[in-house]
Write a protein that holds these residues in place. Structure first.
Motif, PDB file in Angstrom:
ATOM      1  N   ARG A   1      -4.574   2.031  -1.508  1.00  0.00           N
ATOM      2  CA  ARG A   1      -3.397   1.293  -1.974  1.00  0.00           C
ATOM      3  C   ARG A   1      -3.380   1.240  -3.507  1.00  0.00           C
ATOM      4  NH1 ARG A   1      -0.173  -1.646   1.408  1.00  0.00           N
ATOM      5  NH2 ARG A   1      -0.868  -1.833   3.582  1.00  0.00           N
TER       6      ARG A   1
ATOM      7  N   ASP B   1       3.837   1.961   5.628  1.00  0.00           N
ATOM      8  CA  ASP B   1       3.131   1.486   6.828  1.00  0.00           C
ATOM      9  C   ASP B   1       2.593   2.666   7.627  1.00  0.00           C
ATOM     10  OD1 ASP B   1       3.708  -1.117   6.152  1.00  0.00           O
ATOM     11  OD2 ASP B   1       5.442  -1.278   7.486  1.00  0.00           O
TER      12      ASP B   1
ATOM     13  N   ALA C   1      -0.558   3.854   5.898  1.00  0.00           N
ATOM     14  CA  ALA C   1      -1.612   2.858   6.118  1.00  0.00           C
ATOM     15  C   ALA C   1      -2.155   2.950   7.538  1.00  0.00           C
ATOM     16  CB  ALA C   1      -1.068   1.463   5.843  1.00  0.00           C
TER      17      ALA C   1
ATOM     18  N   GLU D   1      -8.510   1.476   2.890  1.00  0.00           N
ATOM     19  CA  GLU D   1      -7.117   1.081   2.677  1.00  0.00           C
ATOM     20  C   GLU D   1      -6.949   0.353   1.356  1.00  0.00           C
ATOM     21  OE1 GLU D   1      -3.500  -1.488   4.728  1.00  0.00           O
ATOM     22  OE2 GLU D   1      -5.258  -0.960   5.932  1.00  0.00           O
ATOM     23  N   ARG D   2      -7.880  -0.491   1.019  1.00  0.00           N
ATOM     24  CA  ARG D   2      -7.798  -1.253  -0.224  1.00  0.00           C
ATOM     25  C   ARG D   2      -7.777  -0.330  -1.441  1.00  0.00           C
ATOM     26  NH1 ARG D   2     -12.516  -5.458  -2.128  1.00  0.00           N
ATOM     27  NH2 ARG D   2     -11.339  -6.611  -3.699  1.00  0.00           N
TER      28      ARG D   2
ATOM     29  N   PHE E   1       3.148   3.353  -0.732  1.00  0.00           N
ATOM     30  CA  PHE E   1       2.115   3.346   0.312  1.00  0.00           C
ATOM     31  C   PHE E   1       2.767   2.754   1.570  1.00  0.00           C
ATOM     32  CE2 PHE E   1      -1.726   1.884   2.505  1.00  0.00           C
ATOM     33  CZ  PHE E   1      -2.555   2.969   2.329  1.00  0.00           C
TER      34      PHE E   1
ATOM     35  N   LEU F   1      -4.272   6.042   7.980  1.00  0.00           N
ATOM     36  CA  LEU F   1      -5.543   5.881   7.274  1.00  0.00           C
ATOM     37  C   LEU F   1      -6.500   5.018   8.094  1.00  0.00           C
ATOM     38  CD1 LEU F   1      -7.219   6.355   4.703  1.00  0.00           C
ATOM     39  CD2 LEU F   1      -6.127   4.321   3.725  1.00  0.00           C
ATOM     40  N   ARG F   2      -5.990   3.943   8.677  1.00  0.00           N
ATOM     41  CA  ARG F   2      -6.843   3.087   9.510  1.00  0.00           C
ATOM     42  C   ARG F   2      -7.398   3.859  10.700  1.00  0.00           C
ATOM     43  NH1 ARG F   2      -2.215  -0.517   9.531  1.00  0.00           N
ATOM     44  NH2 ARG F   2      -2.205  -1.640   7.541  1.00  0.00           N
TER      45      ARG F   2
END
Length: 325
Positions: free
Chosen positions: A250, A262, A265, A246-247, A260, A268-269
């Motif tokens: 982004r 929610d 994100a 994620e880092r 990017f 992706l998680r």
């Protein structure tokens, strides 16, 4: 330095700024280009195109060779077809191509842009009308990336991966190296010794591992040369991405001027914290898995002697790449 020695990404913004520049995602095959391309392709701002340079893909350009090195001399012959792909970033053009492609599918074979637009309208209706730029994901466009960047003002993402990860993936899939297609071609690389080694390589006289080792060295050295010539490009190490997906994504979205969300994100998680596949399982495009475990997975898949040879012949170049990128 190891993949775990993280380079601090630039602080990012949460929203894009409205760029319409095309995006190219490329790199050595099996280096994570599909994963990154698909994450970028989740953006409603993007019209995603999968491997149009790949003659083994369902929908592709008519090109004389795999890994073609397009430049100012030979690029003109393919400019019209690639222009049409890039134009799919414009909603009006995309709608026209989709409708024409749907009609031509009934009467005959539509052009490539028409097929892609019609397919996107059928399967991605929600974002079809919103996309304002194209993202082409294709490792086979690696040696054409500079021409694509200069011709279309494209933003380019180049992937690099640990040699053990790339080579073990090829071996697990029982794929040959790409050296049969690359050997003898005019590859734009400044390392003359490596260029001669590539030109003189005869796949029938070498093992599969020989070819894969040379392939990884070629793409990695070429990536380092690109880094020097194109410092504004985005160079992403797969192993670092796996540790903090994620880092890093982004940061990639911010540099590409994409929002990017929610939703992106969250997906992706989910896709990077899923249970790892069962022992011995290796699927070509499986992206829902424990990404942190993926970094060292090659050590378990490879025979010890093979792993030792990989590190012996590529370890120094890998360290050089990590330091540069």
């Amino acid at each position: 330095m190891t993949a775990g020695d993280m380079i601090e990404p630039v602080p990012v913004a949460e929203t894009g700024t409205g760029s319409r520049r095309p995006i190219i995602v490329t790199g050595c095959p099996r280096s994570g280009t599909t994963f990154v391309g698909k994450v970028i392709g989740q953006s409603p701002e993007v019209f995603y195109i999968y491997e149009p340079f790949n003659d083994e893909a369902p929908h592709h350009l008519s090109l004389p060779e795999r890994f073609i090195a397009l430049d100012s001399e030979n690029g003109a012959a393919h400019r019209a077809a690639i222009d049409e792909l890039m134009a799919l970033g414009r909603p009006v053009t995309r709608w026209g191509k989709a409708l024409r492609g749907a009609v031509e599918c009934r009467a005959g074979e539509p052009d490539l842009a028409g097929r892609l637009a019609a397919r996107a309208l059928a399967y991605r209706r929600e974002s079809f009308g919103k996309a304002k730029r194209v993202c082409i994901k294709d490792p086979l466009a690696f040696f054409a990336a500079e021409w694509l960047a200069d011709t279309y003002d494209s933003q380019v993402v180049v992937m690099l991966r640990h040699p053990g990860g790339v080579i073990s993936s090829y071996l697990a899939l029982d794929w040959p190296s790409e050296m049969r297609a690359i050997a003898g071609c005019d590859i734009p690389i400044a390392d003359r010794e490596l260029a001669r080694e590539v030109a003189d390589f005869r796949p029938d006289d070498h093992s599969a591992l020989d070819g894969l080792l040379l392939q990884w060295r070629l793409f990695t050295r070429a990536t380092l040369e690109l880094k020097q010539r194109r410092p504004d490009w985005i160079f992403l190490v797969h192993d670092r991405l796996c540790l903090e997906p994620e880092r890093y994504m982004r940061d990639v979205f911010a540099r590409l001027d994409l929002s990017f969300s929610d939703e992106i994100a969250g997906r992706l998680r989910r896709d990077t914290t899923a249970s790892a596949p069962s022992a011995g399982e290796h699927v070509q495009h499986r992206h829902s898995r424990d990404s942190r475990a993926l970094v060292e997975e090659w050590r378990e898949r490879l025979d010890r002697a093979v792993a030792d040879r990989i590190m012996r012949e590529t370890g120094e170049l890998w360290e050089e790449a990590l330091a540069a990128l």
